[in-house]
Structures are given as C-alpha cells and as structure tokens.
Design a protein around this motif. Sequence first.
Motif, PDB file in Angstrom:
ATOM      1  N   GLN A  47       0.830  -1.202   0.000  1.00  0.00           N
ATOM      2  CA  GLN A  47       0.000   0.000   0.000  1.00  0.00           C
ATOM      3  C   GLN A  47       0.865   1.252   0.000  1.00  0.00           C
ATOM      4  OE1 GLN A  47      -2.569   0.350   3.371  1.00  0.00           O
ATOM      5  NE2 GLN A  47      -3.350   2.363   2.790  1.00  0.00           N
ATOM      6  N   VAL A  48       1.925   1.225   0.808  1.00  0.00           N
ATOM      7  CA  VAL A  48       2.818   2.383   0.897  1.00  0.00           C
ATOM      8  C   VAL A  48       3.521   2.629  -0.435  1.00  0.00           C
ATOM      9  CG1 VAL A  48       4.866   3.315   2.029  1.00  0.00           C
ATOM     10  CG2 VAL A  48       3.163   2.074   3.371  1.00  0.00           C
ATOM     11  N   ILE A  49       4.093   1.579  -0.999  1.00  0.00           N
ATOM     12  CA  ILE A  49       4.807   1.714  -2.264  1.00  0.00           C
ATOM     13  C   ILE A  49       3.846   2.110  -3.378  1.00  0.00           C
ATOM     14  CG2 ILE A  49       6.111   0.452  -4.025  1.00  0.00           C
ATOM     15  CD1 ILE A  49       7.342  -1.200  -1.764  1.00  0.00           C
ATOM     16  N   GLY A  50       2.640   1.529  -3.362  1.00  0.00           N
ATOM     17  CA  GLY A  50       1.655   1.870  -4.385  1.00  0.00           C
ATOM     18  C   GLY A  50       1.262   3.335  -4.338  1.00  0.00           C
ATOM     19  N   ALA A  51       1.058   3.853  -3.121  1.00  0.00           N
ATOM     20  CA  ALA A  51       0.694   5.266  -2.982  1.00  0.00           C
ATOM     21  C   ALA A  51       1.833   6.171  -3.441  1.00  0.00           C
ATOM     22  CB  ALA A  51       0.336   5.560  -1.531  1.00  0.00           C
ATOM     23  N   GLY A  52       3.074   5.797  -3.065  1.00  0.00           N
ATOM     24  CA  GLY A  52       4.223   6.601  -3.476  1.00  0.00           C
ATOM     25  C   GLY A  52       4.438   6.557  -4.974  1.00  0.00           C
ATOM     26  N   ARG A  53       4.320   5.387  -5.566  1.00  0.00           N
ATOM     27  CA  ARG A  53       4.520   5.270  -7.015  1.00  0.00           C
ATOM     28  C   ARG A  53       3.434   6.005  -7.783  1.00  0.00           C
ATOM     29  NH1 ARG A  53       7.589   2.419 -10.260  1.00  0.00           N
ATOM     30  NH2 ARG A  53       8.484   1.279  -8.492  1.00  0.00           N
ATOM     31  N   SER A  54       2.208   5.898  -7.315  1.00  0.00           N
ATOM     32  CA  SER A  54       1.120   6.600  -7.979  1.00  0.00           C
ATOM     33  C   SER A  54       1.360   8.108  -7.978  1.00  0.00           C
ATOM     34  CB  SER A  54      -0.209   6.270  -7.279  1.00  0.00           C
ATOM     35  OG  SER A  54      -1.273   6.995  -7.851  1.00  0.00           O
ATOM     36  N   MET A  55       1.791   8.643  -6.843  1.00  0.00           N
ATOM     37  CA  MET A  55       2.066  10.072  -6.743  1.00  0.00           C
ATOM     38  C   MET A  55       3.228  10.464  -7.653  1.00  0.00           C
ATOM     39  SD  MET A  55       2.982  12.346  -3.365  1.00  0.00           S
ATOM     40  CE  MET A  55       4.483  11.418  -3.042  1.00  0.00           C
ATOM     41  N   ALA A  56       4.296   9.660  -7.668  1.00  0.00           N
ATOM     42  CA  ALA A  56       5.478   9.975  -8.472  1.00  0.00           C
ATOM     43  C   ALA A  56       5.176   9.900  -9.962  1.00  0.00           C
ATOM     44  CB  ALA A  56       6.613   9.023  -8.119  1.00  0.00           C
ATOM     45  N   GLU A  57       4.416   8.893 -10.381  1.00  0.00           N
ATOM     46  CA  GLU A  57       4.113   8.740 -11.804  1.00  0.00           C
ATOM     47  C   GLU A  57       3.206   9.860 -12.299  1.00  0.00           C
ATOM     48  OE1 GLU A  57       2.557   4.810 -12.051  1.00  0.00           O
ATOM     49  OE2 GLU A  57       4.543   3.868 -12.267  1.00  0.00           O
ATOM     50  N   ARG A  58       2.273  10.301 -11.443  1.00  0.00           N
ATOM     51  CA  ARG A  58       1.430  11.431 -11.846  1.00  0.00           C
ATOM     52  C   ARG A  58       2.258  12.706 -11.983  1.00  0.00           C
ATOM     53  NH1 ARG A  58      -2.291   9.310  -8.064  1.00  0.00           N
ATOM     54  NH2 ARG A  58      -1.504  10.774  -6.513  1.00  0.00           N
ATOM     55  N   ALA A  59       3.263  12.843 -11.124  1.00  0.00           N
ATOM     56  CA  ALA A  59       4.046  14.077 -11.110  1.00  0.00           C
ATOM     57  C   ALA A  59       5.099  14.130 -12.206  1.00  0.00           C
ATOM     58  CB  ALA A  59       4.728  14.228  -9.747  1.00  0.00           C
ATOM     59  N   LEU A  60       5.568  12.969 -12.673  1.00  0.00           N
ATOM     60  CA  LEU A  60       6.726  12.915 -13.566  1.00  0.00           C
ATOM     61  C   LEU A  60       6.608  13.814 -14.797  1.00  0.00           C
ATOM     62  CD1 LEU A  60       9.492  11.715 -14.075  1.00  0.00           C
ATOM     63  CD2 LEU A  60       8.387   9.744 -15.149  1.00  0.00           C
ATOM     64  N   PRO A  61       5.528  13.737 -15.590  1.00  0.00           N
ATOM     65  CA  PRO A  61       5.477  14.596 -16.789  1.00  0.00           C
ATOM     66  C   PRO A  61       5.470  16.082 -16.456  1.00  0.00           C
ATOM     67  CG  PRO A  61       3.378  13.474 -16.426  1.00  0.00           C
ATOM     68  CD  PRO A  61       4.355  12.851 -15.497  1.00  0.00           C
ATOM     69  N   PHE A  62       4.861  16.445 -15.320  1.00  0.00           N
ATOM     70  CA  PHE A  62       4.833  17.856 -14.925  1.00  0.00           C
ATOM     71  C   PHE A  62       6.210  18.320 -14.457  1.00  0.00           C
ATOM     72  CE2 PHE A  62       0.526  16.212 -14.297  1.00  0.00           C
ATOM     73  CZ  PHE A  62      -0.194  17.107 -15.085  1.00  0.00           C
ATOM     74  N   VAL A  63       6.953  17.415 -13.802  1.00  0.00           N
ATOM     75  CA  VAL A  63       8.315  17.756 -13.378  1.00  0.00           C
ATOM     76  C   VAL A  63       9.179  18.045 -14.596  1.00  0.00           C
ATOM     77  CG1 VAL A  63      10.406  16.842 -12.317  1.00  0.00           C
ATOM     78  CG2 VAL A  63       8.204  16.465 -11.214  1.00  0.00           C
ATOM     79  N   MET A  64       9.106  17.185 -15.597  1.00  0.00           N
ATOM     80  CA  MET A  64       9.892  17.384 -16.809  1.00  0.00           C
ATOM     81  C   MET A  64       9.521  18.694 -17.492  1.00  0.00           C
ATOM     82  SD  MET A  64       9.968  13.509 -18.420  1.00  0.00           S
ATOM     83  CE  MET A  64      11.030  14.072 -19.754  1.00  0.00           C
ATOM     84  N   LYS A  65       8.226  18.989 -17.539  1.00  0.00           N
ATOM     85  CA  LYS A  65       7.778  20.219 -18.194  1.00  0.00           C
ATOM     86  C   LYS A  65       8.269  21.450 -17.453  1.00  0.00           C
ATOM     87  CE  LYS A  65       3.591  22.583 -19.759  1.00  0.00           C
ATOM     88  NZ  LYS A  65       2.105  22.537 -19.841  1.00  0.00           N
ATOM     89  N   ARG A  66       8.178  21.419 -16.119  1.00  0.00           N
ATOM     90  CA  ARG A  66       8.594  22.586 -15.335  1.00  0.00           C
ATOM     91  C   ARG A  66      10.105  22.800 -15.401  1.00  0.00           C
ATOM     92  NH1 ARG A  66       4.509  24.663 -11.907  1.00  0.00           N
ATOM     93  NH2 ARG A  66       6.092  25.801 -10.737  1.00  0.00           N
ATOM     94  N   LEU A  67      10.873  21.730 -15.384  1.00  0.00           N
ATOM     95  CA  LEU A  67      12.318  21.891 -15.488  1.00  0.00           C
ATOM     96  C   LEU A  67      12.717  22.455 -16.848  1.00  0.00           C
ATOM     97  CD1 LEU A  67      13.791  18.715 -13.742  1.00  0.00           C
ATOM     98  CD2 LEU A  67      13.600  21.027 -12.853  1.00  0.00           C
ATOM     99  N   ALA A  68      11.995  22.037 -17.883  1.00  0.00           N
ATOM    100  CA  ALA A  68      12.324  22.517 -19.226  1.00  0.00           C
ATOM    101  C   ALA A  68      11.858  23.951 -19.449  1.00  0.00           C
ATOM    102  CB  ALA A  68      11.696  21.596 -20.271  1.00  0.00           C
ATOM    103  N   GLU A  69      10.646  24.282 -18.964  1.00  0.00           N
ATOM    104  CA  GLU A  69      10.072  25.593 -19.259  1.00  0.00           C
ATOM    105  C   GLU A  69      10.426  26.649 -18.209  1.00  0.00           C
ATOM    106  OE1 GLU A  69       5.905  25.075 -19.762  1.00  0.00           O
ATOM    107  OE2 GLU A  69       6.103  23.879 -21.607  1.00  0.00           O
ATOM    108  N   GLU A  70      10.364  26.279 -16.943  1.00  0.00           N
ATOM    109  CA  GLU A  70      10.583  27.261 -15.887  1.00  0.00           C
ATOM    110  C   GLU A  70      12.068  27.503 -15.633  1.00  0.00           C
ATOM    111  OE1 GLU A  70       8.123  28.888 -14.560  1.00  0.00           O
ATOM    112  OE2 GLU A  70       6.576  27.737 -15.609  1.00  0.00           O
ATOM    113  N   ILE A  71      12.860  26.449 -15.703  1.00  0.00           N
ATOM    114  CA  ILE A  71      14.279  26.575 -15.405  1.00  0.00           C
ATOM    115  C   ILE A  71      15.117  26.641 -16.679  1.00  0.00           C
ATOM    116  CG2 ILE A  71      16.240  25.454 -14.264  1.00  0.00           C
ATOM    117  CD1 ILE A  71      14.355  24.297 -12.261  1.00  0.00           C
ATOM    118  N   GLY A  72      14.689  25.930 -17.703  1.00  0.00           N
ATOM    119  CA  GLY A  72      15.432  25.933 -18.952  1.00  0.00           C
ATOM    120  C   GLY A  72      16.578  24.954 -18.974  1.00  0.00           C
ATOM    121  N   ALA A  73      16.545  23.971 -18.079  1.00  0.00           N
ATOM    122  CA  ALA A  73      17.615  22.965 -18.037  1.00  0.00           C
ATOM    123  C   ALA A  73      17.220  21.776 -18.905  1.00  0.00           C
ATOM    124  CB  ALA A  73      17.859  22.517 -16.605  1.00  0.00           C
ATOM    125  N   PRO A  74      17.987  21.496 -19.982  1.00  0.00           N
ATOM    126  CA  PRO A  74      17.645  20.386 -20.889  1.00  0.00           C
ATOM    127  C   PRO A  74      18.072  19.036 -20.320  1.00  0.00           C
ATOM    128  CG  PRO A  74      19.621  21.479 -21.678  1.00  0.00           C
ATOM    129  CD  PRO A  74      19.166  22.245 -20.455  1.00  0.00           C
TER     130      PRO A  74
END
Length: 307
Positions: free
Chosen positions: A27-54
């Motif tokens: 249950q713990v790992i499932g909750a953590g993985r679900s949160m991380a997988e939902r966040a992953l595409p947004f993290v990539m977008k923010r690093l590319a657009e907000e910070i400009g780090a490729p």
Amino acid sequence: MSSPASPAGTRSLILERLLGDSGDAGQVIGAGRSMAERALPFVMKRLAEEIGAPVTVDLQSVEVARVAEARAVSGSCYAMTTVASTISSDAMTMVMDAVAVSVLVCTLFGGDPEQPVATIDRDFSPVEIDVATLVFQELATVLNGTGRRSLELKLPVPRAVTGLEASRRVLRDGPAVRIVFALSTPAERGTVVITIPQRVLLSRNPAEVDAEDNSRWQAHFSEEVKRSTISLEATMPLARLTLGQLAGWRVGDVIELGDMAQTQARLATRDRTLFVCEFGKLGNNYTVRIKRPHDEAQDFMDGLVQE
C-alpha cells in the motif's frame, strides 16, 4: 540510532522496517509510485520551461525506507532541504547528489549536455545551492498536488544546505517511502531522493481519494453519455407464415397483421430491444406508448412455446 534494548524491540523494529506504519508495504509503495508517476510529466515540463535545463527526468525507484536514511544513497557531497506541512515539520526531505547538481548547473549556464561534467567534490557554492533550491521548489510544487490529494506542504521550500550543516541536520526517524528521480543528460546521470514519512503519505487516504476521483469521472462520463443521440425504431410483428406463403408474395399484395400486432410493437436501438409498446395514433401523428421494459428471458420462453 541506538539499538533496541530487548529481543521484542528488535522484532518490532524489523517488522516496522519491513511493513511500515500501514502494516502493508504494498500500500505504501503503491501510494508513493502513484504520486510519483502522476508528477513525472509535470516535473519534466517545469524543469524545461521554468528553469530551462535540458535534462531528462526518470522515475528510478519507489521503496519502503526510513526517514533517517534519507541521505544514505547520495554520497558524501549533496544538497538537502526539509519541507514542512500542516501536519508535520518534516513532511518531505529532499536530497540531491553532486552529479545532479553538476548536471543542472552545467546545462543551466550553457554547458554542452553531450559532454561529461566534472563532479563536484566540495561543499556547494551559493550559486549551486540556489540552483538546487530552485529544482527542489519545482519538485515540491508538483508533488504537493491539489485538493484532497494534496500533501499540504508549506511552500516555498527552505533554502538547501550542504556540507557540515547538512550532515548535522537531525532527521526524526520513522517509516517512510523513498522516491528516487534520476536527472540525466546523454553523458551524466544524477539523482534526487525524496523521502516522505508514511504518516504523511497515508494521511491523504489515497484509496479514498482515488475512489472519489473514479466516481467523479464515472458521473461525468455518464452525463456525457446521456447527452448522446441514438436512432430508435418501432416495429410490429406479423403473423407467422410459412416459407411457401412468403415465396408467393407479389408486388401490391396486402398483408394482414395479427390480432396482437398493434399491442406488441417493439422499440429498439442498434438491434437491441428496449421496450414493448402499443402502436396508436394521436391526431395526425403515429405513436407508440411504452407498456413495459423488454424482458429477454421471457421473450425467449415465449418463442419456445410458440415453436
């Protein structure tokens, strides 16, 4: 961390490390993985657009861990910050290793991402700390979430620390989930380790949140389906005829309807009968009045009796 004073304490610690506060590591790992997988595409977008780090961001692992081990996988040189929430002073501990800091600083200031970078083996400079803090802020913002899924973090994140100050930072021990993101270029690969106490992660009741989200989407989908249009067809049964009688029909023949044909009209859509109706006329318009829902089982039995 001191050792347990008794065999019972040792057993309790082992069980806690294996199962965590929830009593269910899955249950713990499932909750953590679900949160991380939902966040992953947004993290990539923010690093590319907000910070400009490729840089490329990947989810490397999600596992049960201890809060006190938040720094264990990042080597001796790292940047760290601890973020508080409304229910905990240490709701999220974030640690970035030296390779990740080197990659970010290099790419952010125009370095060639195709070339290897010199890994930092000293305490980070103020500029490097600022870059690490900026990335921590973006990660925490995305992982925090919104609504009932939110961790309710107190943002912005505190400025990162390094060196002796980071190593002296006391971490309140307890069961946690460890989420490891990899930050990489074609030539280098560093990590950001995010440690969240299980008491914080599970306080969101992810099963309830997901169930609520599913119900909301089902309701929305049902409303959209209800608005869609379909074609209805009303038909009346003819009397039972032999194939010989049918073969004898000619253009212009008049076919007599059975005695019960008018009261046994069928209302159907897409070859599926919905209701049994009564055929009639109201003014200048022909009508069908619904008598009852169609019962497939009863219809099948009636067919057997007639045969």
